[in-house]
Design a protein around this motif. Structure first.
Motif, short mmCIF file in Angstrom:
data_model
loop_
_atom_site.label_atom_id
_atom_site.label_comp_id
_atom_site.label_asym_id
_atom_site.label_seq_id
_atom_site.Cartn_x
_atom_site.Cartn_y
_atom_site.Cartn_z
N VAL A 32 -12.76 -18.22 10.23
CA VAL A 32 -13.96 -18.46 11.02
C VAL A 32 -13.82 -17.91 12.43
N THR A 33 -12.60 -17.98 12.98
CA THR A 33 -12.36 -17.54 14.36
C THR A 33 -11.75 -16.14 14.44
N GLY A 34 -11.53 -15.49 13.30
CA GLY A 34 -10.98 -14.15 13.31
C GLY A 34 -9.48 -14.09 13.53
N ILE A 35 -8.80 -15.20 13.28
CA ILE A 35 -7.35 -15.26 13.47
C ILE A 35 -6.65 -14.87 12.17
N THR A 36 -5.62 -14.04 12.29
CA THR A 36 -4.75 -13.72 11.16
C THR A 36 -3.31 -13.97 11.60
N GLY A 37 -2.39 -14.04 10.64
CA GLY A 37 -1.02 -14.25 11.05
C GLY A 37 -0.09 -14.61 9.92
N ILE A 38 1.08 -15.07 10.32
CA ILE A 38 2.12 -15.47 9.38
C ILE A 38 2.85 -16.67 9.96
N LEU A 39 3.19 -17.60 9.07
CA LEU A 39 3.95 -18.78 9.44
C LEU A 39 5.23 -18.80 8.63
N CYS A 40 6.34 -18.85 9.32
CA CYS A 40 7.66 -18.89 8.69
C CYS A 40 8.26 -20.25 9.02
N TYR A 41 8.79 -20.94 8.03
CA TYR A 41 9.41 -22.23 8.31
C TYR A 41 10.71 -22.38 7.55
N GLY A 42 11.63 -23.07 8.18
CA GLY A 42 12.92 -23.33 7.58
C GLY A 42 13.56 -24.49 8.31
#
Length: 140
Positions: A32-42
């Motif tokens: 909706v806000t035009g945000i893209t990305g990646i989330l890495c967790y460990g």
């Protein structure tokens, strides 16, 4: 104007339900806000790159900084960009428990995610390597 922001934080709750809640909220809100990305967790650490308009990215980072599900939020990198690197993901994810640890060892002293101990550019290089080796899931 497009920008990219990279930050890290520690999860307050590391249960699968809590992680899924964060991902689902991102996937619902970001398109909706035009945000893209990646989330890495460990372990208990998040490493996230978000891209989009300057105001939208800034507002999202301010929200994340105040989110009680995160602590020790640290800005690692902020830059103006010509194009998105993670444009195909509303929020791609990497689960480091299923990753070959040699990729992590390539960028740090130990085979574990610790963006607090390396530069923002090193953390971003790790994300790009994860993308190049198809370790990201959750394409939009």
């Amino acid at each position: 104007m497009l920008v990219r922001l990279l930050y890290c934080s520690r999860a307050v709750d590391t249960s699968p339900e809590a992680i899924e809640s964060i991902l689902q909220q991102s996937r619902n809100h970001n398109p909706v806000t035009g945000i893209t990305g990646i989330l890495c967790y460990g372990g208990d650490i998040f490493l996230q790159a978000i891209e989009g308009g300057r105001m939208q990215v800034s507002e999202l980072f301010a929200t994340i900084s105040k989110d009680p599900r995160h602590k020790d939020v640290a800005l690692l990198l902020y830059e103006e960009i010509f194009e998105r690197r993670f444009g195909g993901w509303s929020m791609g994810t990497v689960n480091l428990t299923k990753l070959n640890h040699s990729i992590l060892l390539k960028y740090s002293e130990k085979p574990e995610l610790d963006p607090y101990a390396v530069s923002g550019k090193v953390s971003f290089a790790l994300l790009e390597d994860l993308m190049a080796t198809a370790n990201i899931c959750g394409r939009a």
